[in-house]
Design an enzyme around this catalytic site. Structure first.
Site, short mmCIF file in Angstrom:
data_model
loop_
_atom_site.label_atom_id
_atom_site.label_comp_id
_atom_site.label_asym_id
_atom_site.label_seq_id
_atom_site.Cartn_x
_atom_site.Cartn_y
_atom_site.Cartn_z
N SER A 200 -36.22 -0.79 -10.40
CA SER A 200 -35.27 -1.97 -10.81
C SER A 200 -35.11 -1.78 -12.17
O SER A 200 -34.05 -2.14 -12.95
CB SER A 200 -35.77 -3.20 -10.53
OG SER A 200 -36.12 -3.29 -9.16
N HIS A 247 -37.16 -5.52 -15.67
CA HIS A 247 -35.62 -5.60 -15.47
C HIS A 247 -35.10 -5.87 -16.93
O HIS A 247 -34.30 -5.10 -17.25
CB HIS A 247 -35.38 -6.90 -14.67
CG HIS A 247 -35.64 -6.67 -13.42
ND1 HIS A 247 -35.09 -7.61 -12.35
CD2 HIS A 247 -36.23 -5.91 -12.60
CE1 HIS A 247 -35.65 -7.23 -10.94
NE2 HIS A 247 -36.07 -5.96 -11.04
#
Length: 296
Positions: A200, A247
């Site tokens: 991610s 992230h």
């Protein structure tokens, strides 16, 4: 007015000679690079003749092939398969996922783990215990099918256009730097005994670079902003057990590297592009060292 008799030394020197065979006079020139060529070196072309070097390199100028190769917006070479590295990255992620499913014990060796055992004990496992490789392996590791499915679909949708726009080397640099930046921020801000895994961070780096690229090309940015906003909502929603640190770290790195890739002036393009990658990597190393010193 004096005249030079035919066949004199001066007349002989005015006749061009083949650039590959200096002992052979010729009146033929390559239609691409205009160098003189003898009958042995002439290669038939649609118009006139070409020399062997121009035929072999396809440069059309007699110079190195790279001198006239078409380039991407970021200065990379245009490849026949613009998604090759994206396919390879997806393949690596799938291979690691299958390996983890076959041998579940691998998972504990691949995830990002800060330190184990926790303080006051001296860590023997995790990044603080000297297992720095986890910063990289965790970026390619997934445990749940929904997790890898979502990440690989995102990689396919975002990675292909970016690979085509940046070129392979710049694209893979963006991916790896973003992934490492996500790992570094997760290592810094999460509990040392928390295991983190997934691509991610790298995917959010691609989100950031895509937004920068679309702005550079004056495309409608509403779709990418909406998609990014939805992902950020999920990132910070309680109950999803998502590493927002990875992230955000990947997103910030992706924006920085992406901006350098598409806005660097041509005369200093490579220096600025790879220099920015080096600066982000230096920040990753610094954060990792500071966190390791804190946990050790």
């Amino acid at each position: 007015m004096d005249e030079q008799a035919a066949g004199s030394p001066q007349d002989a020197h005015s006749v061009p000679v083949c650039y590959r065979h200096p002992d052979r006079e010729t009146g033929i020139r390559c239609t691409r690079c205009e160098r003189p060529i003898c009958p042995e070196c002439m290669v038939d072309a649609s118009v006139g003749f070409q020399c062997p070097e121009c035929v072999r390199t396809g440069s059309g100028t007699g110079h190195a092939p790279s001198a006239s190769m078409p380039r991407t917006l970021a200065g990379g070479s245009i490849a026949a398969d613009p998604r090759l590295l994206t396919k390879i990255l997806i393949g690596i992620n799938l291979a690691v996922f299958i390996a983890v499913k076959v041998h579940e014990s691998l998972l504990g060796d691949l995830v990002l783990l800060g330190a184990w055992p926790p303080a006051p004990f001296t860590p023997t496992q995790g990044v603080a215990g000297g297992e720095w490789y986890r910063m990289v392996t965790s970026v390619f590791t997934h445990q749940e099918i929904w997790h890898i499915a979502f990440n690989m679909l995102s990689l396919w949708w975002l990675g292909g256009p970016l690979e085509a726009a940046l070129g392979r080397l710049r694209y893979v640099a963006l991916y790896l730097v973003s992934g490492l930046a996500g790992s570094a921020l997760a290592y810094l801000l999460t509990a040392p005994d928390t295991a983190t895994l997934g691509a991610s961070g790298a995917i959010f780096g691609l989100f950031g670079a895509t937004a920068v690229l679309m702005r550079r090309l004056n495309y409608d940015m509403r779709p990418i902003i909406a998609l990014l906003a939805i992902n950020l909502i999920f990132t910070f929603s309680p109950g999803f057990n998502i590493s927002w640190q990875a992230h955000i770290g990947g997103l910030v790195a992706g924006v920085a590297v992406g901006y350098a890739m598409v806005h660097a002036p041509r005369e200093r393009r490579a220096l600025i592009q790879y220099g920015t990658c080096a600066l982000v990597l230096a920040a990753v190393v610094l954060v990792t060292l500071l966190r390791t010193a804190q946990l050790s």
